[in-house]
Motif scaffolding. Sequence first.
Motif, PDB file in Angstrom:
ATOM      1  N   ILE A 209     -26.569  13.624   9.907  1.00  0.00           N
ATOM      2  CA  ILE A 209     -25.954  12.335  10.203  1.00  0.00           C
ATOM      3  C   ILE A 209     -26.272  11.396   9.045  1.00  0.00           C
ATOM      4  CG2 ILE A 209     -25.844  10.396  11.797  1.00  0.00           C
ATOM      5  CD1 ILE A 209     -26.702  12.260  14.028  1.00  0.00           C
ATOM      6  N   GLY A 210     -25.251  11.100   8.247  1.00  0.00           N
ATOM      7  CA  GLY A 210     -25.438  10.309   7.030  1.00  0.00           C
ATOM      8  C   GLY A 210     -25.542  11.218   5.824  1.00  0.00           C
ATOM      9  N   THR A 211     -24.400  11.499   5.187  1.00  0.00           N
ATOM     10  CA  THR A 211     -24.320  12.528   4.152  1.00  0.00           C
ATOM     11  C   THR A 211     -25.018  12.144   2.861  1.00  0.00           C
ATOM     12  OG1 THR A 211     -22.178  13.198   5.051  1.00  0.00           O
ATOM     13  CG2 THR A 211     -22.687  13.933   2.811  1.00  0.00           C
ATOM     14  N   VAL A 227     -23.767  24.068   7.763  1.00  0.00           N
ATOM     15  CA  VAL A 227     -24.017  22.629   7.789  1.00  0.00           C
ATOM     16  C   VAL A 227     -22.749  21.853   8.119  1.00  0.00           C
ATOM     17  CG1 VAL A 227     -24.902  20.648   6.492  1.00  0.00           C
ATOM     18  CG2 VAL A 227     -25.770  22.957   5.985  1.00  0.00           C
ATOM     19  N   THR A 228     -22.865  20.951   9.088  1.00  0.00           N
ATOM     20  CA  THR A 228     -21.859  19.923   9.327  1.00  0.00           C
ATOM     21  C   THR A 228     -22.493  18.592   8.953  1.00  0.00           C
ATOM     22  OG1 THR A 228     -20.843  21.148  11.140  1.00  0.00           O
ATOM     23  CG2 THR A 228     -20.414  18.772  11.040  1.00  0.00           C
ATOM     24  N   SER A 229     -21.881  17.875   8.033  1.00  0.00           N
ATOM     25  CA  SER A 229     -22.424  16.596   7.577  1.00  0.00           C
ATOM     26  C   SER A 229     -21.394  15.513   7.818  1.00  0.00           C
ATOM     27  CB  SER A 229     -22.779  16.671   6.090  1.00  0.00           C
ATOM     28  OG  SER A 229     -23.433  15.490   5.665  1.00  0.00           O
ATOM     29  N   ILE A 230     -21.831  14.394   8.423  1.00  0.00           N
ATOM     30  CA  ILE A 230     -20.896  13.318   8.746  1.00  0.00           C
ATOM     31  C   ILE A 230     -21.335  12.017   8.082  1.00  0.00           C
ATOM     32  CG2 ILE A 230     -20.126  14.363  10.905  1.00  0.00           C
ATOM     33  CD1 ILE A 230     -21.964  12.432  12.414  1.00  0.00           C
ATOM     34  N   THR A 231     -20.351  11.215   7.703  1.00  0.00           N
ATOM     35  CA  THR A 231     -20.586   9.952   7.015  1.00  0.00           C
ATOM     36  C   THR A 231     -19.460   8.995   7.343  1.00  0.00           C
ATOM     37  OG1 THR A 231     -20.887   8.913   4.831  1.00  0.00           O
ATOM     38  CG2 THR A 231     -19.389  10.786   4.937  1.00  0.00           C
ATOM     39  N   LEU A 232     -19.683   7.703   7.107  1.00  0.00           N
ATOM     40  CA  LEU A 232     -18.625   6.705   7.225  1.00  0.00           C
ATOM     41  C   LEU A 232     -18.161   6.216   5.862  1.00  0.00           C
ATOM     42  CD1 LEU A 232     -19.847   4.522  10.241  1.00  0.00           C
ATOM     43  CD2 LEU A 232     -18.104   6.312  10.228  1.00  0.00           C
ATOM     44  N   SER A 233     -18.724   6.760   4.788  1.00  0.00           N
ATOM     45  CA  SER A 233     -18.361   6.342   3.435  1.00  0.00           C
ATOM     46  C   SER A 233     -17.388   7.339   2.821  1.00  0.00           C
ATOM     47  CB  SER A 233     -19.614   6.242   2.559  1.00  0.00           C
ATOM     48  OG  SER A 233     -19.257   6.145   1.196  1.00  0.00           O
ATOM     49  N   VAL A 255     -18.007  18.462   5.266  1.00  0.00           N
ATOM     50  CA  VAL A 255     -18.339  17.043   5.166  1.00  0.00           C
ATOM     51  C   VAL A 255     -17.149  16.249   5.694  1.00  0.00           C
ATOM     52  CG1 VAL A 255     -19.060  15.144   3.678  1.00  0.00           C
ATOM     53  CG2 VAL A 255     -19.749  17.494   3.117  1.00  0.00           C
ATOM     54  N   ASP A 256     -17.377  15.444   6.740  1.00  0.00           N
ATOM     55  CA  ASP A 256     -16.284  14.720   7.386  1.00  0.00           C
ATOM     56  C   ASP A 256     -16.631  13.243   7.554  1.00  0.00           C
ATOM     57  OD1 ASP A 256     -14.530  16.909   7.789  1.00  0.00           O
ATOM     58  OD2 ASP A 256     -15.694  17.530   9.546  1.00  0.00           O
ATOM     59  N   LEU A 257     -15.577  12.417   7.596  1.00  0.00           N
ATOM     60  CA  LEU A 257     -15.724  11.029   8.012  1.00  0.00           C
ATOM     61  C   LEU A 257     -15.794  11.008   9.535  1.00  0.00           C
ATOM     62  CD1 LEU A 257     -13.207   8.997   5.809  1.00  0.00           C
ATOM     63  CD2 LEU A 257     -15.692   8.999   5.648  1.00  0.00           C
ATOM     64  N   CYS A 258     -16.925  10.590  10.066  1.00  0.00           N
ATOM     65  CA  CYS A 258     -17.102  10.626  11.513  1.00  0.00           C
ATOM     66  C   CYS A 258     -18.245   9.707  11.913  1.00  0.00           C
ATOM     67  CB  CYS A 258     -17.380  12.059  11.979  1.00  0.00           C
ATOM     68  SG  CYS A 258     -17.668  12.244  13.762  1.00  0.00           S
ATOM     69  N   ASP A 259     -18.057   8.904  12.929  1.00  0.00           N
ATOM     70  CA  ASP A 259     -19.118   8.091  13.502  1.00  0.00           C
ATOM     71  C   ASP A 259     -20.035   8.998  14.322  1.00  0.00           C
ATOM     72  OD1 ASP A 259     -20.375   6.273  15.630  1.00  0.00           O
ATOM     73  OD2 ASP A 259     -19.325   4.789  14.397  1.00  0.00           O
TER      74      ASP A 259
END
Length: 419
Positions: A209-211, A227-233, A255-259
């Motif tokens: 949570i937070g790439t 690995v699944t990595s999520i970010t809002l940036s 790596v995805d944009l995701c809350d």
Amino acid sequence: MTTTNPHPPGAVDPHRWPDVARVPSGRLRTAVARLLAARAIPAVGIRLHTGPDAPPAELAEGEAPVLWLRDPDAFHARLAHDGLIGFGESYMAGEWDSPDPVAMLTRFAEHYEELVPKPLQPFRHLTLPRRPASDRNTRDGARRHISHHYDLSNDLFGLFLDRTMTYSSALFTDEDPRDAYGLARAQERKVDRLLDAARVGEGTRLLEIGTGWGELAVRAARRGAQVTSITLSAEQRDLARERVAAEGLSDRVTVDLCDYRDATGSYDSVVSCEMIEAVGERYWPDYFTALDRLVRPGGRVALQSITMEHQLMRASRGSYTWMHKYVFPGGLIPSVTAIREQLAAGTGLRITDRLAFGHDYAETLRLWRDSFTEAAERVRSLGFDDTFRRMWTFYLAYCEAGFRSGIIDVEQITMERAA
């Protein structure tokens, strides 16, 4: 290192920096601020130097840190009108400086309670600005706040971060040289310790949570994790994906944009490095219940978080600061006590291990500040003006002083969910 410049910076762009370009009015308040500052600043061991001529660039051993007031009238007017926000804006405007800003800010942090006379302290909260509703980390607010800081420019961050592009505290040993090479080694050590704490290895299903810019995801994938990595940036996502592809790990890392509130699945391990500070107190229950929901029974969660003492956190939780206005909107640094309370109230997670290493963050910030200062011309070439440069310098020095004074710390906190 010194950030003192004997030549005042250029004019502040009023369209880009309206509150920095404008000096507030109010003669009476300014006069009161001048009297209080004249008493309080020397009382905590800081020497005032006033006028256009710079003080000595180097201080003798044991000499008091210096606050150089280039424009004392503007400095006191801002202090009177906006308190510590005005203090930071006055630096951005070039109205004050210091041969060693970290030493000066550290002294302020160590004697924070002494800056306001005791008879006036009960009324201090009445003069402090309160957080606006726009500072809340709703889904839209969180995206806006993350973009405000992390989507500035990948090239900008690349000017002062090390080759790992890691934007959180490193973990040094005595053998690490305090240079860019040593910083990269210390960042890799920090990441590896988080992955070890979360028991990440061959076949681990890991959620990050937070790439950041992908270093942790890459190192986890090299261990054989999925690995699944999520970010809002969006900027961080794009560069992280490029780095993952360059390592030939695209089959192991997504790596995805995701809350974090919208993340789904069940994972063996969850890792989140210095992301909780951006969540905001109102949304801590959402954050910790998400951790509990996303990690399988018997799984582990490893967090790295800046922390502060619980009483100080409670006292500052509603304040709107220079850091919120210019650098990190919507954030609040938690205490370990607050984290324990959140875990006990709504999760099956319990803390199993902690490591505090705040002095290492001070060293990390010093190296970032050195690199940022040396890259001043390249910062300008990216389109960032002198006001931004001074803002960023103050931000890095301000944070370093916080860690050197001990007013804030950083910890790796390992949790396990009951089987």
